[in-house]
Structure formats: C-alpha cells, structure tokens
Write a protein that holds these residues in place. Structure first.
Motif, short mmCIF file in Angstrom:
data_model
loop_
_atom_site.label_atom_id
_atom_site.label_comp_id
_atom_site.label_asym_id
_atom_site.label_seq_id
_atom_site.Cartn_x
_atom_site.Cartn_y
_atom_site.Cartn_z
N ALA A 151 0.83 -1.21 0.00
CA ALA A 151 0.00 0.00 0.00
C ALA A 151 0.86 1.25 0.00
N GLN A 152 0.50 2.20 -0.86
CA GLN A 152 1.18 3.50 -0.91
C GLN A 152 0.14 4.56 -1.29
N ASP A 153 0.36 5.76 -0.80
CA ASP A 153 -0.50 6.90 -1.10
C ASP A 153 -1.91 6.68 -0.54
N GLU A 154 -2.93 7.11 -1.26
CA GLU A 154 -4.28 7.15 -0.69
C GLU A 154 -5.18 6.02 -1.16
N ARG A 155 -4.65 5.03 -1.84
CA ARG A 155 -5.47 3.92 -2.33
C ARG A 155 -5.53 2.80 -1.30
N PRO A 156 -6.71 2.45 -0.82
CA PRO A 156 -6.81 1.31 0.11
C PRO A 156 -6.56 0.01 -0.65
N THR A 157 -6.16 -1.01 0.08
CA THR A 157 -6.01 -2.33 -0.54
C THR A 157 -7.37 -3.00 -0.68
N ASN A 158 -8.24 -2.80 0.30
CA ASN A 158 -9.64 -3.21 0.19
C ASN A 158 -9.78 -4.69 -0.20
N TRP A 159 -9.00 -5.55 0.50
CA TRP A 159 -9.03 -6.99 0.23
C TRP A 159 -8.76 -7.27 -1.25
N SER A 160 -7.64 -6.82 -1.70
CA SER A 160 -7.29 -6.89 -3.11
C SER A 160 -7.33 -8.32 -3.66
N ALA A 161 -6.71 -9.26 -2.95
CA ALA A 161 -6.64 -10.63 -3.47
C ALA A 161 -8.03 -11.23 -3.66
N GLN A 162 -8.94 -10.90 -2.76
CA GLN A 162 -10.31 -11.41 -2.88
C GLN A 162 -11.02 -10.80 -4.08
N ARG A 163 -10.88 -9.49 -4.26
CA ARG A 163 -11.56 -8.82 -5.37
C ARG A 163 -10.99 -9.29 -6.71
N VAL A 164 -9.68 -9.39 -6.79
CA VAL A 164 -9.04 -9.76 -8.06
C VAL A 164 -9.32 -11.22 -8.41
N ARG A 165 -9.47 -12.06 -7.39
CA ARG A 165 -9.77 -13.47 -7.68
C ARG A 165 -11.04 -13.60 -8.52
N ALA A 166 -11.99 -12.71 -8.33
CA ALA A 166 -13.23 -12.77 -9.10
C ALA A 166 -12.99 -12.59 -10.60
N GLU A 167 -11.84 -12.03 -10.97
CA GLU A 167 -11.50 -11.87 -12.38
C GLU A 167 -10.95 -13.16 -13.00
N PHE A 168 -10.77 -14.18 -12.18
CA PHE A 168 -10.20 -15.44 -12.64
C PHE A 168 -11.14 -16.58 -12.26
N PRO A 169 -12.24 -16.72 -12.98
CA PRO A 169 -13.26 -17.72 -12.60
C PRO A 169 -12.76 -19.15 -12.64
N GLN A 170 -11.63 -19.41 -13.28
CA GLN A 170 -11.11 -20.77 -13.32
C GLN A 170 -10.71 -21.27 -11.93
N PHE A 171 -10.60 -20.36 -10.95
CA PHE A 171 -10.28 -20.77 -9.59
C PHE A 171 -11.51 -21.19 -8.79
N ASP A 172 -12.68 -21.11 -9.39
CA ASP A 172 -13.91 -21.56 -8.74
C ASP A 172 -13.85 -23.08 -8.58
N ALA A 173 -13.84 -23.54 -7.33
CA ALA A 173 -13.70 -24.98 -7.08
C ALA A 173 -14.88 -25.77 -7.62
N GLY A 174 -16.03 -25.11 -7.82
CA GLY A 174 -17.19 -25.82 -8.34
C GLY A 174 -16.93 -26.47 -9.69
N ARG A 175 -16.11 -25.86 -10.51
CA ARG A 175 -15.79 -26.45 -11.81
C ARG A 175 -15.06 -27.77 -11.65
N ALA A 176 -14.13 -27.81 -10.69
CA ALA A 176 -13.38 -29.04 -10.47
C ALA A 176 -14.29 -30.12 -9.88
N VAL A 177 -15.13 -29.74 -8.91
CA VAL A 177 -16.03 -30.70 -8.30
C VAL A 177 -16.96 -31.31 -9.35
N ALA A 178 -17.36 -30.51 -10.32
CA ALA A 178 -18.23 -31.00 -11.39
C ALA A 178 -17.49 -31.84 -12.42
N GLY A 179 -16.18 -31.94 -12.25
CA GLY A 179 -15.39 -32.76 -13.16
C GLY A 179 -15.01 -32.08 -14.45
N GLU A 180 -15.19 -30.76 -14.51
CA GLU A 180 -14.92 -30.06 -15.76
C GLU A 180 -13.44 -29.80 -15.98
#
Length: 443
Positions: A303-332
């Motif tokens: 973190a630098q300056d006035e930008r909060p991190t705001n749970w960055s890893a959690q927010r950015v993970r939503a941009e990578f749907p391949q990490f959704d475990a449901g796909r693996a559970v479904a065997g896809e």
C-alpha cells in the motif's frame, strides 16, 4: 505503555556446533516520528564462527521474509549461514512483532485497545519502520560503520526501502526473491499472481497426474459435507483447502503437497473421512497462529498513497473464474490451488485470526499509507547491490522484479530457474556466494 522486557539485559553468549551465539535486545520507538514516545523491544541473535568469535569482523544483517516471520532458527552453519560466517559476524533480526520481539497477535493486541487502536498500531509494522529499526541497531552495534544486508522475500522489500531512504547505512545490499514493484498497487500484484498460481498447479499435476482426482475428491467431500475441523479449531473449507497451494512456491513443495494428498482419506464405520494425519499436516501448513502478522499486514506491504487495498486478493480473484472450485467438483477441469493470498474468510476459519477480523477490515480500508520507495534516489544508487530473481517465482512477480532491477543503478541480477522462492535456503551457500561475486564485480 512500556513493553520492553529486557531494558538493561546483558547480552547472553552461548555455543552451538561451530558457532558462538549472542542474544541481543534493543528498545526502539514504536513510532519513529516520536522517538521519545512508547518503546517496543526487538530481539536479534548474533552468530559468529567459533574460531573467529573474538575477531573484528564486518556485520551482515539478515532480514527474513514474510511479513510476520521471525528470523530463521539455524542450528550451527545451516543453509547460507556457513558461507556468510567465512567473512561476517551475522545478525538474525526478529523484525518488530515477530519471534522474540514484542509480539503482535490475538493475545497481545487487545492490550492496545479496540480494533481502531490495534489497526493504528499495526500500521507501524511495514518496511519503513523496520528499516528505521535497523538503523538504530546498526549505530549501536557497529559504531556507525555501514553493514551488509541480506533480504529474503519481504526482507528484500525492506532492503529496497533501505536503498531508497538510508543507503549510507549499507556497505552492500543483497536480495533473494525480494525485488518489489515500486509503484504497483496490490491489485496489480495479484493480477500477476493468479496466472502464476495456475501455472504452478498445472506443473504439479504434470508431475503427479494422480493428484488431479485426489484433489477433486477432497474438494467434493468438503463441498458435500461442509468444513472439517482441524487442530486448534481451524475450519477446513474448500477455499482453505485450495490455499495449500502456498506449498508450490518452495523447492520441495510440490512433493510435500503430493504426499499430503495421497493419504487424505481413511475408511471408518461411517464411511470415508479425511484422515487425522491429513488434518494435522494440513493444519500445520494453513494455520496463522505462529505468524498472524502475515495475514494482518500482508496486503499493506504493497500500500502506498491514498489507495486502500480493500481486500485486493479477494476482489481480483473474481477476475479469474477458473479458480472456482465448483468447476473441479463438477469434473470439468482440475482444481486450481492458490497461496500467497489473504482473504476475509481467513479470519472466519482460523481461530488465531478470528478475534482480529475488524482490525483487518480497518487496515484494508486505510488510505494514509506513506510511499515506500524513491525511484529517483534508486536511480542514483551507489551501494553495490545484487539480486537473485527466481524465474516464475510464485510469491514475487518476475516481471515486476526485473522492472525494478532496471531502476536501481548498478544492481546486478541473477535470473535462474534452478530454484524456487526458497533458493537461498535450499541452495546452501551457492546462492549467497553468487550474489557476493556479482556485488563485488568479480564476474
């Protein structure tokens, strides 16, 4: 609130095979902007070769990775230490809040007051404060002479700040897996990190194809039956299971993950369940009880300056749907592991973090972070500097590191795929020896 436990302690000297050790305790300001204010204690262990214990030797300071880990407890001349002891008196510093320094955890932080006071306190636990601590210690130990600093991972972030703010204290700067982005927000860090995590998972499955079904079966079991309670009350959810991918950043991590997965289930009168041995080993990897600062200030180190991190890893993970475990559970597709990311749910599943959830929320929302690096000053650097950059490092982005390396005047790099992020430990003295050679312009 004085917190120093050893304000007048005489250093204790003792031996291990081949080395002489001395325990040091230092009182330093909590807030270096208020040097006469509250003091906290730092612990450091001095190590010198047994046959040179009384020689006048230059100092090498070691800064551990993290954040939130105390300096590694070596026995004798393990890992890189044997190489360093040929020339140096080494200081292994427990950075503020870690190891034997004044601790910061769920048991001690309530002494500060409520979540707001705790968050304000923890805002003093980044690289800027750590480097100021180092400078106070250096003047007390060396009489003002500069020293060599070796920074591993987050320790390298601290060394980069050192070069930006107090290069006069440095004789040589050595970094292993720790060249940070100078101006990237945490979002940039994690947008680069998730593709690396995917590549590491793919490489693991290429080595151990049988683990595709094993990981899917564990995820499906957790999805169907709900979280499993591990030691200390840790609740293993599907997402927590995925975070075992933090192992994939070390040299033997893929093998350790494989051995963990291959004995995950045991047959019981009630059907197949996750084995006690699996639960115990998974808990040892996942629990933050021994290093809660890693979770609390992990995103704040970017973190630098006035930008909060705001749970960055959690927010950015939503941009990578391949990490959704449901796909693996479904065997896809295979389950993707994560790691090197901290999420709000960590503060729900881990009892060592749960009381600090509101404190973590306040740190994630904070907007008054000072800048950590000075590119203009780094461009004028005169300190001999060398860095090991590990190709496709899980924890620190290689492209970010190379960009920073080009900014630091005179820095020499060794880019290698021989090692993972723990190369300075796994490689014995070889990595450190290579960095000495580069910094001294001997190759």
């Amino acid at each position: 609130m004085p917190s120093s436990q050893h304000p007048t302690a005489t250093p204790v000297r003792y031996r291990q095979p081949g080395v002489v050790l001395t325990d040091h305790h230092f009182a330093v300001p909590l807030d270096h902007g208020r040097p006469d204010g509250e003091q906290i204690e730092l612990y450091a262990r001095e190590v010198v070769a047994g046959d040179r214990a009384d020689d006048r030797l230059p100092w090498l300071l070691y800064l551990e990775g993290g954040p939130g880990f105390g300096a590694r407890r070596f026995v004798g001349r393990q890992a890189w230490l044997g190489r360093a002891l040929k020339e140096y008196r080494v200081l292994l510093l427990d950075q503020r809040g870690t190891g034997r320094s004044t601790p910061a955890n769920r048991q001690t932080l309530p002494l500060r007051g409520g979540p707001r006071e705790q968050a304000d306190y923890l805002a003093q636990f980044r690289a800027d404060a750590i480097v100021k601590d180092c400078e106070l210690i250096r003047r007390r130990l060396t009489g003002g002479a500069p020293w060599t600093v070796l920074g591993q991972s987050f320790g390298g972030f601290c060394v980069t700040h050192y070069l930006s703010t107090a290069p006069e204290g440095l004789r040589t700067a050595l970094l292993t897996g720790g060249l940070p982005s100078l101006d990237g927000h945490a979002d940039d860090v994690y947008r680069a990190a998730y593709p690396r995590m995917q590549r590491k998972a793919a490489a693991h499955y290429a080595r151990y194809p049988q683990d595709v079904e094993r990981a899917r079966r564990i995820a499906a079991h957790l999805a169907e039956h709900g979280p499993v309670t591990l030691g200390g009350g840790y609740r293993l959810t599907v997402e927590a299971f995925q975070s075992l991918g933090i192992l994939l950043g070390s040299g033997d991590g893929s093998h350790r993950l494989h051995h963990l997965l291959e004995n995950a289930f045991v047959r019981t009168p009630h059907g197949h369940e996750l084995a006690d041995a699996f639960r115990e080993e998974a808990h040892a990897v996942l629990s933050y009880a021994a290093h809660p600062l890693y979770a609390l200030v992990h995103e704040a180190i970017y973190a630098q300056d006035e930008r909060p991190t705001n749970w960055s890893a959690q927010r950015v993970r939503a941009e990578f749907p391949q990490f959704d475990a449901g796909r693996a559970v479904a065997g896809e597709e295979p389950l993707l592991f994560t790691g090197e990311t901290v999420h709000p749910w960590h503060f729900d599943v881990d009892p060592s973090l749960a009381p600090l959830r509101e404190t973590a929320e306040l740190l994630a929302a904070r907007t008054d972070w000072p800048r950590l690096y000075d590119p203009a000053r780094l461009a004028r650097n005169e300190v001999p500097t060398a860095a090991a950059i590990y190709h496709d490092d899980l924890y620190v982005d290689t492209a970010h590191s190379l960009t920073t390396a080009r900014t630091i005047r005179g820095l020499r790099t060794w880019v290698t795929d021989e090692y993972e992020h723990d190369g300075v430990r796994a490689g014995g003295g070889r990595v450190l020896d290579r960095l000495f050679t580069l910094a001294r312009d001997e190759a």
